[in-house]
Scaffold this motif. Structure first.
Motif, PDB file in Angstrom:
ATOM      1  N   GLY A 143     -12.773  10.571   9.796  1.00 33.23           N
ATOM      2  CA  GLY A 143     -11.927   9.999  10.701  1.00 33.23           C
ATOM      3  C   GLY A 143     -12.443   8.387  10.537  1.00 33.23           C
ATOM      4  O   GLY A 143     -12.123   7.859  11.004  1.00 33.23           O
ATOM      5  N   HIS A 144     -13.232   7.781  10.081  1.00 29.25           N
ATOM      6  CA  HIS A 144     -14.590   6.668   9.589  1.00 29.25           C
ATOM      7  C   HIS A 144     -15.051   6.666   8.325  1.00 29.25           C
ATOM      8  O   HIS A 144     -15.102   6.810   7.754  1.00 29.25           O
ATOM      9  CB  HIS A 144     -14.739   6.406  10.692  1.00 29.25           C
ATOM     10  CG  HIS A 144     -15.505   4.895  11.758  1.00 29.25           C
ATOM     11  ND1 HIS A 144     -14.767   4.594  12.197  1.00 29.25           N
ATOM     12  CD2 HIS A 144     -16.794   5.374  11.170  1.00 29.25           C
ATOM     13  CE1 HIS A 144     -15.185   3.769  12.119  1.00 29.25           C
ATOM     14  NE2 HIS A 144     -16.420   3.502  11.646  1.00 29.25           N
ATOM     15  N   VAL A 145     -14.515   4.918   8.238  1.00 29.09           N
ATOM     16  CA  VAL A 145     -15.305   3.925   7.043  1.00 29.09           C
ATOM     17  C   VAL A 145     -15.782   3.293   8.217  1.00 29.09           C
ATOM     18  O   VAL A 145     -15.412   2.565   8.850  1.00 29.09           O
ATOM     19  CB  VAL A 145     -14.333   3.969   6.460  1.00 29.09           C
ATOM     20  CG1 VAL A 145     -13.166   2.822   6.899  1.00 29.09           C
ATOM     21  CG2 VAL A 145     -14.743   3.378   5.437  1.00 29.09           C
ATOM     22  N   ALA A 146     -16.806   2.745   6.832  1.00 28.16           N
ATOM     23  CA  ALA A 146     -17.666   1.393   7.676  1.00 28.16           C
ATOM     24  C   ALA A 146     -18.279   0.186   6.083  1.00 28.16           C
ATOM     25  O   ALA A 146     -18.474   1.398   5.219  1.00 28.16           O
ATOM     26  CB  ALA A 146     -18.975   1.580   8.528  1.00 28.16           C
ATOM     27  N   GLY A 182      -8.393   8.664   5.378  1.00 24.88           N
ATOM     28  CA  GLY A 182      -8.298   9.764   4.075  1.00 24.88           C
ATOM     29  C   GLY A 182      -8.389   9.187   2.905  1.00 24.88           C
ATOM     30  O   GLY A 182      -8.974   9.817   1.648  1.00 24.88           O
ATOM     31  N   PRO A 183      -7.234   8.856   2.826  1.00 23.87           N
ATOM     32  CA  PRO A 183      -7.026   8.036   0.783  1.00 23.87           C
ATOM     33  C   PRO A 183      -7.622   7.241   0.310  1.00 23.87           C
ATOM     34  O   PRO A 183      -7.940   7.273  -1.258  1.00 23.87           O
ATOM     35  CB  PRO A 183      -4.965   7.531   1.456  1.00 23.87           C
ATOM     36  CG  PRO A 183      -4.553   8.490   2.627  1.00 23.87           C
ATOM     37  CD  PRO A 183      -5.935   8.441   3.330  1.00 23.87           C
ATOM     38  N   ASP A 214       0.790  -1.571  -0.179  1.00 22.68           N
ATOM     39  CA  ASP A 214       0.145  -0.206   0.082  1.00 22.68           C
ATOM     40  C   ASP A 214       0.774   1.336  -0.242  1.00 22.68           C
ATOM     41  O   ASP A 214       0.054   1.911  -0.206  1.00 22.68           O
ATOM     42  CB  ASP A 214      -0.880   0.475   1.431  1.00 22.68           C
ATOM     43  CG  ASP A 214      -0.103  -0.095   2.320  1.00 22.68           C
ATOM     44  OD1 ASP A 214       1.038  -0.008   2.509  1.00 22.68           O
ATOM     45  OD2 ASP A 214      -0.835  -0.308   3.682  1.00 22.68           O
ATOM     46  N   GLY A 215       1.794   0.968   0.263  1.00 20.75           N
ATOM     47  CA  GLY A 215       2.441   1.876   0.267  1.00 20.75           C
ATOM     48  C   GLY A 215       2.941   3.321   1.152  1.00 20.75           C
ATOM     49  O   GLY A 215       3.988   4.441   1.461  1.00 20.75           O
ATOM     50  N   TYR A 216       2.760   2.841   2.190  1.00 17.16           N
ATOM     51  CA  TYR A 216       2.819   3.599   3.832  1.00 17.16           C
ATOM     52  C   TYR A 216       4.218   3.029   3.839  1.00 17.16           C
ATOM     53  O   TYR A 216       5.039   2.529   4.397  1.00 17.16           O
ATOM     54  CB  TYR A 216       1.974   1.779   4.792  1.00 17.16           C
ATOM     55  CG  TYR A 216       1.756   3.322   5.786  1.00 17.16           C
ATOM     56  CD1 TYR A 216       0.350   3.639   5.386  1.00 17.16           C
ATOM     57  CD2 TYR A 216       1.787   4.061   6.396  1.00 17.16           C
ATOM     58  CE1 TYR A 216      -0.441   3.910   6.624  1.00 17.16           C
ATOM     59  CE2 TYR A 216       1.511   4.702   7.824  1.00 17.16           C
ATOM     60  CZ  TYR A 216       0.365   4.393   7.441  1.00 17.16           C
ATOM     61  OH  TYR A 216      -0.625   5.485   8.442  1.00 17.16           O
ATOM     62  N   GLN A 217       4.436   3.920   4.470  1.00 13.36           N
ATOM     63  CA  GLN A 217       5.922   4.799   5.004  1.00 13.36           C
ATOM     64  C   GLN A 217       6.361   4.389   6.483  1.00 13.36           C
ATOM     65  O   GLN A 217       5.353   5.113   7.439  1.00 13.36           O
ATOM     66  CB  GLN A 217       6.580   5.886   4.717  1.00 13.36           C
ATOM     67  CG  GLN A 217       7.096   5.564   3.110  1.00 13.36           C
ATOM     68  CD  GLN A 217       7.679   7.003   2.096  1.00 13.36           C
ATOM     69  OE1 GLN A 217       6.568   7.663   2.673  1.00 13.36           O
ATOM     70  NE2 GLN A 217       8.793   6.582   2.188  1.00 13.36           N
ATOM     71  N   GLY A 218       7.552   4.250   6.889  1.00 17.54           N
ATOM     72  CA  GLY A 218       7.486   4.504   8.769  1.00 17.54           C
ATOM     73  C   GLY A 218       8.156   3.831   8.359  1.00 17.54           C
ATOM     74  O   GLY A 218       9.845   2.898   8.074  1.00 17.54           O
ATOM     75  N   TYR A 219       8.392   3.149  10.329  1.00 17.27           N
ATOM     76  CA  TYR A 219       9.430   2.559  11.125  1.00 17.27           C
ATOM     77  C   TYR A 219       9.194   1.123  11.745  1.00 17.27           C
ATOM     78  O   TYR A 219       8.810   1.283  12.363  1.00 17.27           O
ATOM     79  CB  TYR A 219      10.132   3.340  11.922  1.00 17.27           C
ATOM     80  CG  TYR A 219      11.262   4.609  10.953  1.00 17.27           C
ATOM     81  CD1 TYR A 219      12.708   4.890  10.590  1.00 17.27           C
ATOM     82  CD2 TYR A 219      10.263   5.782  10.673  1.00 17.27           C
ATOM     83  CE1 TYR A 219      12.681   5.943  10.867  1.00 17.27           C
ATOM     84  CE2 TYR A 219      11.109   6.353  10.404  1.00 17.27           C
ATOM     85  CZ  TYR A 219      12.585   6.570  10.405  1.00 17.27           C
ATOM     86  OH  TYR A 219      12.871   8.132   9.697  1.00 17.27           O
TER      87      TYR A 219
END
Length: 246
Positions: free
Chosen positions: A198-201, A172-173, A48-53
């Motif tokens: 900020g929410h999805v269902a 959001g995305p 998904d292209g998420y970036q982080g540590y």
């Protein structure tokens, strides 16, 4: 950059070393390592292209995943016997390498997994809502991505990716890229997505949604209109988008 894979059942993906959890990654997820220092790897998630540590200890050499966990969760056993010692639990969507396929158990490099809990890695499911149902009762966890704890966007992503539908990790995305927006007052249909700030269902049926939510602190079914009214009454605003998958 080098491609590796997650070798822990689940690991947190942090905004910065020792920082806040943004999301999680599960066993078999592929990542590219952009930098590594002091026991931490800066990574890019392939799915998904998420970036982080994340901690370097969570990473191992890439192997060829032949199957994925299709049950809500499963165990890896020492022997092909349900009475043998279990080594760890794996969540739905975890990708594994099967060495030997059997009627009851499949052998992997780490032990034996019940065959009914596996599907070929390239299997495309048809109904994301049915997959979301597997998670009913899963405890709510902010940033969670597994059967052991999940949030609203994690639930939607797990279900859509298993159906071959690209899906980012955050709401959001997801709202801006997944499906197409329906006009106001459109009829609700199973599989539709409802977004709030900020929410999805998922729409479960025209009168019901299924979502991971902090009200129940779990993945739960909730009457659709009651959820819309409750979320607005608690100060989180109206539905911002009603979207339908292609």
């Amino acid at each position: 950059m080098k491609t590796k894979q997650i070798i822990q059942p689940v690991t947190d993906l942090f905004h910065s070393p020792y920082g806040a959890r943004d999301r999680q990654m599960i066993y078999g997820d592929l990542i590219t390592v952009e930098a590594e220092e002091n026991g931490w790897a800066q990574i890019l998630s392939v799915k998904d292209g998420y970036q982080g540590y994340l901690p370097s200890i969570a990473l191992g050499a890439q192997t060829k995943a032949t199957h994925r966990i299709s049950a809500a969760s499963s165990h890896i056993y020492v022997q092909p016997d349900f009475k043998s010692r279990d080594l760890c639990s794996l969540s739905f969507g975890s990708r594994v390498q099967v060495l030997t396929y059997g009627d009851r158990f499949c052998e992997t490099p780490n032990g034996f997994i019940p065959t009914p809990h596996l599907k070929p890695a390239d299997t495309i499911d048809a109904d994301p809502v049915a997959l979301a149902e597997l998670f009913l009762g899963t405890p709510y966890l902010w940033g969670g991505n597994s059967r052991f704890g999940i949030d609203c966007s994690g639930l939607v992503q797990a279900a859509l990716l298993a159906c071959g539908i690209p899906c980012p990790g955050d709401t959001g995305p997801q709202e801006s890229t997944v499906g197409h927006t329906l006009p106001p007052d459109s009829a609700y249909q199973r599989g539709d997505l409802l977004f709030w700030k900020g929410h999805v269902a998922f729409v479960y049926d025209p009168e019901t949604i299924i979502h991971a939510n902090a009200h129940d602190m779990a993945v739960a079914l909730e009457p659709l209109q009651a959820a819309i009214d409750r979320i607005q009454a608690q100060g989180d605003g109206p539905v911002t988008a009603h979207k339908r998958l292609a």
